[in-house]
Enzyme design. Structure first.
Site, PDB file in Angstrom:
ATOM      1  N   GLY A 294      26.596  87.667  69.805  1.00  0.00           N
ATOM      2  CA  GLY A 294      26.712  87.594  71.255  1.00  0.00           C
ATOM      3  C   GLY A 294      27.120  88.915  71.858  1.00  0.00           C
ATOM      4  N   ASP A 295      27.265  89.944  71.034  1.00  0.00           N
ATOM      5  CA  ASP A 295      27.756  91.229  71.516  1.00  0.00           C
ATOM      6  C   ASP A 295      26.628  92.067  72.109  1.00  0.00           C
ATOM      7  OD1 ASP A 295      29.985  92.798  71.958  1.00  0.00           O
ATOM      8  OD2 ASP A 295      30.678  92.590  69.899  1.00  0.00           O
TER       9      ASP A 295
ATOM     10  N   ARG B  45      23.354  89.425  72.295  1.00  0.00           N
ATOM     11  CA  ARG B  45      23.584  88.576  73.462  1.00  0.00           C
ATOM     12  C   ARG B  45      22.988  87.187  73.264  1.00  0.00           C
ATOM     13  NH1 ARG B  45      27.791  90.313  76.368  1.00  0.00           N
ATOM     14  NH2 ARG B  45      27.570  92.438  77.118  1.00  0.00           N
TER      15      ARG B  45
ATOM     16  N   ARG C  36      30.558 104.205  67.153  1.00  0.00           N
ATOM     17  CA  ARG C  36      30.259 104.005  68.559  1.00  0.00           C
ATOM     18  C   ARG C  36      30.786 105.222  69.324  1.00  0.00           C
ATOM     19  NH1 ARG C  36      32.343  97.784  68.792  1.00  0.00           N
ATOM     20  NH2 ARG C  36      31.804  97.909  70.992  1.00  0.00           N
TER      21      ARG C  36
ATOM     22  N   GLU D 185      38.568 100.194  73.971  1.00  0.00           N
ATOM     23  CA  GLU D 185      39.563 100.841  74.801  1.00  0.00           C
ATOM     24  C   GLU D 185      40.923 100.854  74.100  1.00  0.00           C
ATOM     25  OE1 GLU D 185      38.281 100.992  79.086  1.00  0.00           O
ATOM     26  OE2 GLU D 185      38.165 102.365  77.397  1.00  0.00           O
TER      27      GLU D 185
ATOM     28  N   ASP E 199      26.394  86.061  61.602  1.00  0.00           N
ATOM     29  CA  ASP E 199      27.098  86.487  62.795  1.00  0.00           C
ATOM     30  C   ASP E 199      27.664  87.882  62.527  1.00  0.00           C
ATOM     31  OD1 ASP E 199      28.463  86.316  65.297  1.00  0.00           O
ATOM     32  OD2 ASP E 199      30.272  85.757  64.231  1.00  0.00           O
ATOM     33  N   LYS E 200      28.100  88.565  63.572  1.00  0.00           N
ATOM     34  CA  LYS E 200      28.681  89.900  63.410  1.00  0.00           C
ATOM     35  C   LYS E 200      30.205  89.863  63.468  1.00  0.00           C
ATOM     36  CE  LYS E 200      29.084  92.730  66.849  1.00  0.00           C
ATOM     37  NZ  LYS E 200      30.524  93.023  66.838  1.00  0.00           N
ATOM     38  N   THR E 201      30.720  89.469  64.626  1.00  0.00           N
ATOM     39  CA  THR E 201      32.157  89.542  64.869  1.00  0.00           C
ATOM     40  C   THR E 201      32.919  88.572  63.979  1.00  0.00           C
ATOM     41  OG1 THR E 201      31.667  90.080  67.167  1.00  0.00           O
ATOM     42  CG2 THR E 201      33.940  89.463  66.638  1.00  0.00           C
TER      43      THR E 201
ATOM     44  N   LYS F 174      20.954  80.893  68.742  1.00  0.00           N
ATOM     45  CA  LYS F 174      21.124  81.116  67.302  1.00  0.00           C
ATOM     46  C   LYS F 174      20.496  79.976  66.504  1.00  0.00           C
ATOM     47  CE  LYS F 174      25.398  83.874  67.452  1.00  0.00           C
ATOM     48  NZ  LYS F 174      26.782  84.004  66.947  1.00  0.00           N
TER      49      LYS F 174
END
Length: 1141
Positions: free
Chosen positions: A773-774, A854, A691, A585, A448-450, A860
């Site tokens: 999921g990003d 995504r 980014r 943000e 996973d990433k996050t 997965k």
């Protein structure tokens, strides 16, 4: 900002209750309450300032209301009395808990369950798992045969005892592991929550939450069940939830409370409402929900009211409330929740080493059968030959050693203990002690990433403005520029006496700041301030002052003067907290705060900036500072299609109107004025994994803004193609010839040592896939930043595929690129796996890195199973969230990280660690040791059984093919236990290389994945060794045959025991003190047993010189040749690791 209300203060006074019969009134009334504004008047265009990407004006709201009303009139909730409602079905429940008969509910309990067994299924499932292994089933049949008198050989306990012991040890291990899982589940199910009742909040554990309950969720608290959002502490009815534990997305999601319940004065008034809540049948889709809330009676202006419910009105289980507190109506519990339905069930995992050993046991059974048939055939199939055949099968049964299962299981427990006690990876927990050897055979790592690779903490790393660039280390220069710009215009003098002349200071400050905005060429301080100001205004962030002491709050009210039109003259410098739908943000706004331009307040119509840069250094950030106020005229939210967001603001002091926009470089390059540095700097930042966002600004005259606003309002009235018409107006009137202010680079901060770990895994031959999921852009930046993508490696993106022919073209292109990094989104992956599953995995499995974006939790798990089925390789999955549980359970080895938001992944995993970087040591060191040791241990135990069986074969062949046991009773039992078990088991302490070598040369790990430590070659090598040694021991013992048979047994058995002890010493590469003690101790026990077992040994013969020299000869003939062969191999064909030690 006003302080948030507490749970107690929101309860209000008790309200008299009336009981009403439940009716189906979903079609009643023409009311729809989707408006998220409060009762105060605000400019229609400012709704998006709270962060919603859905609506930006009153016209938007009206359109939304009209569509929602149409939906509301078509939704009809079934009457709950028409059929029994239960798990997996649609449901209609009373809105008021007092109207609910909870005893008649048939919904699943709200519990987390990761255990494999219960009281009823434990025994049959454990026995099934054990007897599906061939050698266990074989020994069961052998043990049962001893109850038949004609087949009995020796003592019954000799065959039944070991089997019972093996099963008892295995069942104890399974019970212990499952009990630990259940204990952890109980901890999760006992988390405390507040249930809203007529008497007030009631503390209950999570497992007692029922469908129809009203649950209070506090900020940063995990949502325990799927629920409809009824109320929040925010006046607008909006709140944010973090869903990274559910779908892996880092962006916060906006949720909107149902308007009729949000408008109530206090939570207690919910018990004055009567009606129902309809929810569709539970399903996996976390982005879809169909429901209706109907109010038939209560303190509302007009009744009845029927409100359609969508996903934006829900809070799913395993999400976390990020702002304020909320009251939710529970609609799904336990297995009906979206999180549970996207999570696979725990399965019993079997390691590849166990499978290989099981296959070898079948080969050994074939050897046993061939030998038995040979004995019967050589004897001429006399008399009842089939009885003789079965007796030989039982006599040779030690060829398949039942102690093998015991030794391997004990070894697994030892490896698990070593992992948990390793000080280099503190906090690691082994939750499945049956598969530690799998850590040494991993070829694919799906991560996973996050929260796994990243900390989900965005940080502004770089800002570039064409002629100057600043990093996080040089932010002091930016502060000096901002302060210089403000002081050059005399603003610092006003700040010193701001509390006395608040209004004058504000007016003068704003006027002075306005000077020079329109100049074509400006000095660097002004350029820097314009960039900082733009970043502080163009976003969807909502600020909130952090909690302060009561006395400080009174001082703040006294010192912060507020005028009638909302302009703040001065404000007290206070720490701020921010909430937004995107952490990017927040990172930008926090950076402007560090620079000294603080987002102090944001309403639906205004933004207030506080100039903390003017506070003297001597005050250490405390005191008062002047502020600037802006009106929000329009907000254009970010979408995945537009890849940009914009805002139109008007300075309250000067009246100047500016359109500020930021977005992806690919989009903004054609919008901003021509420049010669943007493309190059964007490429540089992208290569560093940052980014990027391009920031531009355009000044609008009053006439230009009026023309735009008129055209924009007319576009909103379009019946067909409204969204396209509105976008065209924005592009034509605003998005051209913007002044390029600068370029920002934001980094999603990686966890410690992630880059080094991924490099080690890559060098070890492990292919890493990132499943997240990003968004595609976010995942690409992290892949580059983490060095998952090599600096010179091509990145190929596949996204937006909808049809089979598009997939064909994409795969053909991928085939021509060679070794690249593939990035594919969830929709494209879904289409690809539907039509070209095999072709895709054939290509992807050859790539060194693949990123799937995504991805849903189910996708997965599907990717894991696809790799397993196509490649046959061992797959490891690592994650930290509830959305990773399915993937972790589907993988051959699941590793869970203890995440910030919960322990769902950790509890469901086979191994739990605290950091991703621990994975390298877990595989390269512990995985290596576990696999190499188990492989050696398994083959040695097989050799120990084979050698005694070969001696039995030779003995029977020499003595007229009689099925008589050579070693009987306690000798046979003692051979596999007290005489040899400790030395053989001490092989779990052996190691071929040091841990420093294993971590320094990860290439050594790649050899393990080939499975050469336990293969057919090594198996048949040990088979030949056993045949030679067994034959030599028995043949020489018979050749040296003395006058009595007991002397043959004594010589042969003593030679056998000494041979095994010497073989253990031969196999050891790194000596440990316990190895020495085990060998010497076993030898001492054997010598002592000679006097204890006079029935098997002639003590007088043992003490004679003849016994000693015969034993030495037998042992030397069986062992010395092997020592010579091993020495020659080490000289002329050393293993690869031997060159490093």
């Amino acid at each position: 900002m006003s302080k948030r209300r507490t749970v107690a203060s929101r309860m209000g006074d008790a309200i008299p209750l009336q009981r009403l019969d439940k009716r189906d009134d979903n079609d009643a009334g023409n009311h729809n309450y989707i408006d998220v504004r409060d009762s105060t008047d605000r400019p229609a265009s400012s709704l998006s300032s709270i962060g919603t990407p859905l609506m930006t004006s009153q016209a938007d709201l009206d359109d939304h209301h009209a569509a929602s009303h149409s939906l509301a009139t078509t939704l009809t909730a079934p009457n709950p009395s028409s059929k029994r409602q239960g798990a997996g079905s649609a449901r209609t429940e009373p809105l008021n808990p007092l109207d609910n008969n909870f005893k008649k509910q048939r919904y699943p309990a709200n519990v987390v369950s990761n255990n494999k067994y219960n009281v009823i299924t434990f025994l049959p499932l454990v026995l099934f798992e054990q007897f599906k292994f061939f050698f266990n089933l074989y020994f069961l049949l052998v043990a049962l045969s001893q109850f038949v008198p004609q087949l009995r050989i020796g003592f019954l306990f000799t065959y039944v005892g070991p089997l019972v012991f093996v099963l008892a040890v295995t069942m104890a291990k399974e019970w212990h592991d499952d009990h630990a899982r259940k204990k952890r589940d109980n901890e999760a199910n006992s988390q405390r929550y507040l249930r809203l009742t007529e008497e007030g909040p009631q503390v209950i554990p999570s497992k007692k939450i029922r469908v129809g309950d009203l649950i209070i969720i506090e900020k940063n608290q995990r949502v325990p069940a799927d629920m409809v959002l009824l109320r929040t502490t925010e006046a607008s009815g909006a709140c944010f939830v973090r869903t990274d534990q559910l779908d892996g997305e880092t962006d916060w999601k906006l949720r909107i409370a149902v308007a009729p319940t949000q408008k109530l004065a206090a939570d207690a008034e919910l018990f004055a409402l009567h009606g129902s809540v309809y929810a569709d049948a539970p399903h996996k889709n976390i982005y879809d929900f169909v429901g209706t809330l109907t109010v038939t009676d209560g303190p509302l202006a007009s009744l009845p009211v029927s409100v359609p419910l969508a996903a934006e009105n829900t809070m799913w289980a395993n999400t976390t409330l990020a702002s304020g507190s909320a009251v939710g109506f529970v609609v799904y519990t336990g297995g009906d929740t979206r999180a549970a339905m996207n999570t696979g069930h725990a399965k019993t995992k079997v390691g590849i080493l166990d499978t290989e050993v099981n296959l070898m046991s079948k080969i050994l059974f074939g050897v046993t059968l061939v030998l038995s048939l040979a004995m019967v055939a050589l004897d001429g199939f006399k008399a009842v030959w089939y009885i003789t055949l079965f007796r030989f099968l039982i006599l040779f049964s030690s060829i398949i050693p039942i102690s093998l299962r015991v030794n391997l299981d004990m070894g697994k427990s030892f490896y698990s203990l070593a992992i948990e006690r390793d000080r280099e990876i503190p906090g690691s927990v082994v939750r499945n002690s049956m598969i530690p050897e799998e850590l040494g055979r991993i070829e694919y790592c799906l991560t996973d990433k996050t929260g796994t690779l990243t900390c989900n903490e965005m940080e502004m790393k770089r800002i570039h403005m064409g002629v100057m660039a600043y990093t996080s280390e040089t932010s002091d220069e930016v502060v000096r520029h901002v302060r210089s710009y403000l002081h050059d215009r005399g603003i610092g003098d006003e700040a010193a006496d701001a509390s006395a002349t608040a209004t004058a200071a504000t007016s003068k400050t704003s006027a002075l700041l306005a000077k020079g905005h329109g100049k074509a060429r400006r000095d660097m301080p002004q350029r820097v301030f314009d960039m900082v100001e733009a970043l502080a205004l163009c976003h969807n962030v909502t600020p909130a002052a952090e909690d302060v002491a009561e006395g400080d709050a009174e001082d703040n009210e006294a010192e912060g003067a507020q005028t009638h039109d909302g302009r703040l003259g001065v404000a007290v410098a206070r720490p701020m907290a921010y909430q937004a739908s995107s952490p990017d943000e927040v990172a930008l706004v926090k950076w402007t705060e560090r620079i000294g331009v603080v987002l102090a307040e944001r309403t639906l119509s205004t933004i207030t900036l506080r100039l903390d840069a003017l506070i003297p250094d001597a005050q250490n950030g405390h005191g008062t500072a002047p502020t600037l106020a802006y009106d929000i005229l329009h907000v254009f939210p970010f979408t995945s299609e537009s890849k940009r967001m914009g805002i139109i603001v008007r300075s309250r002091s000067t009246g100047e109107i500016h359109f500020i926009q930021k977005g992806a470089d690919a989009v903004m390059a054609r919008i901003v004025q021509y420049n010669d540095w943007l493309d190059e700097e964007c490429g540089n930042m992208a290569r560093d994994g940052l980014r990027t966002l391009v920031v531009g600004r355009k000044r609008l005259s009053a006439d230009a803004y009026a023309r735009f606003d008129d055209a924009y309002q007319r576009a909103k009235l379009a019946v067909v193609g409204r969204a396209d018409a509105m976008q065209r107006v924005v592009e034509d009137c605003l998005e051209s010839d913007l002044e390029l202010l600068g370029l920002t680079g934001v980094e999603d901060r990686l966890q410690d040592n992630v880059r080094a770990t991924l490099e080690l895994l890559g060098n070890a031959g492990v292919k890493v896939w990132m499943l997240t999921g990003d968004k595609v852009e976010t995942a690409t930046c992290v892949a580059v930043s983490a060095k998952l993508v090599r600096r010179d490696q091509h990145i190929h993106v596949i996204s937006g595929l909808r049809a089979a022919h598009e997939v064909t073209d994409a795969l053909e292109t991928l085939r021509t690129l060679g070794d690249c990094c593939l990035i594919i989104d969830g929709d494209s992956l879904h289409v690809t796996m539907d039509f070209f599953r095999d072709e895709f995995v054939q290509l992807a499995s050859t790539l060194s890195a693949v990123v799937c974006c995504r991805c849903s939790p189910t996708q997965k798990a599907d990717v894991v199973r696809l790799i397993q089925r196509f490649t046959g390789k061992r797959v490891l999955a690592v994650g930290d969230g509830g959305n990773d549980v399915s993937m972790i359970q589907a993988a051959d080895v699941g590793v869970g990280l203890v995440g910030k938001e919960g322990k769902q992944a950790s509890l469901a995993a086979d191994f739990s660690v605290n950091q991703f970087s621990y994975l390298a040591r877990l595989l390269l060191w512990h995985g290596r040791n576990s696999y190499k040791r188990s492989a050696k241990l398994a083959q040695f135990v097989i050799h120990r059984g084979l050698i005694i069986s070969i001696m039995q074969v030779v003995f029977s062949a020499l003595f007229y093919f009689a099925p008589i046991a050579l070693f009987q009773g306690l000798l046979l039992v003692g051979y596999t236990t007290v005489y040899t078990m400790a030395p053989v088991f001490s092989l779990v302490l052996d190691r071929d290389v040091t841990e420093d070598i294993a971590m320094l040369y990860p290439e050594l790990y790649a050899e393990l994945t080939k499975g050469r430590s336990l293969s057919y070659k090594t198996f048949f090598t040990w088979l030949l060794i056993s045949i030679y040694q067994g034959g030599a021991l028995m043949m020489i013992a018979v050749w040296l045959f003395d006058t009595e048979f007991i002397h043959v047994v004594s010589i042969a058995f003593t030679g056998l025991v000494l041979n095994e002890l010497l073989m253990v010493a031969l196999e050891i590469r790194t000596w440990h003190r316990w190895m020495i003690w085990s060998i010497l101790g076993s030898l001492a026990i054997y010598i002592a047993s000679i006097w204890v077992l006079p029935a098997y040994f002639d003590v007088s013969f043992i003490l004679s010189g003849a016994f000693i020299w015969k034993t030495v000869v037998i042992t030397a003939v069986s062992s010395v040749p092997l020592y010579i062969i091993k020495l020659l191999r080490r000289i002329y064909a050393p293993p690869s690791y031997a060159k490093l030690t």
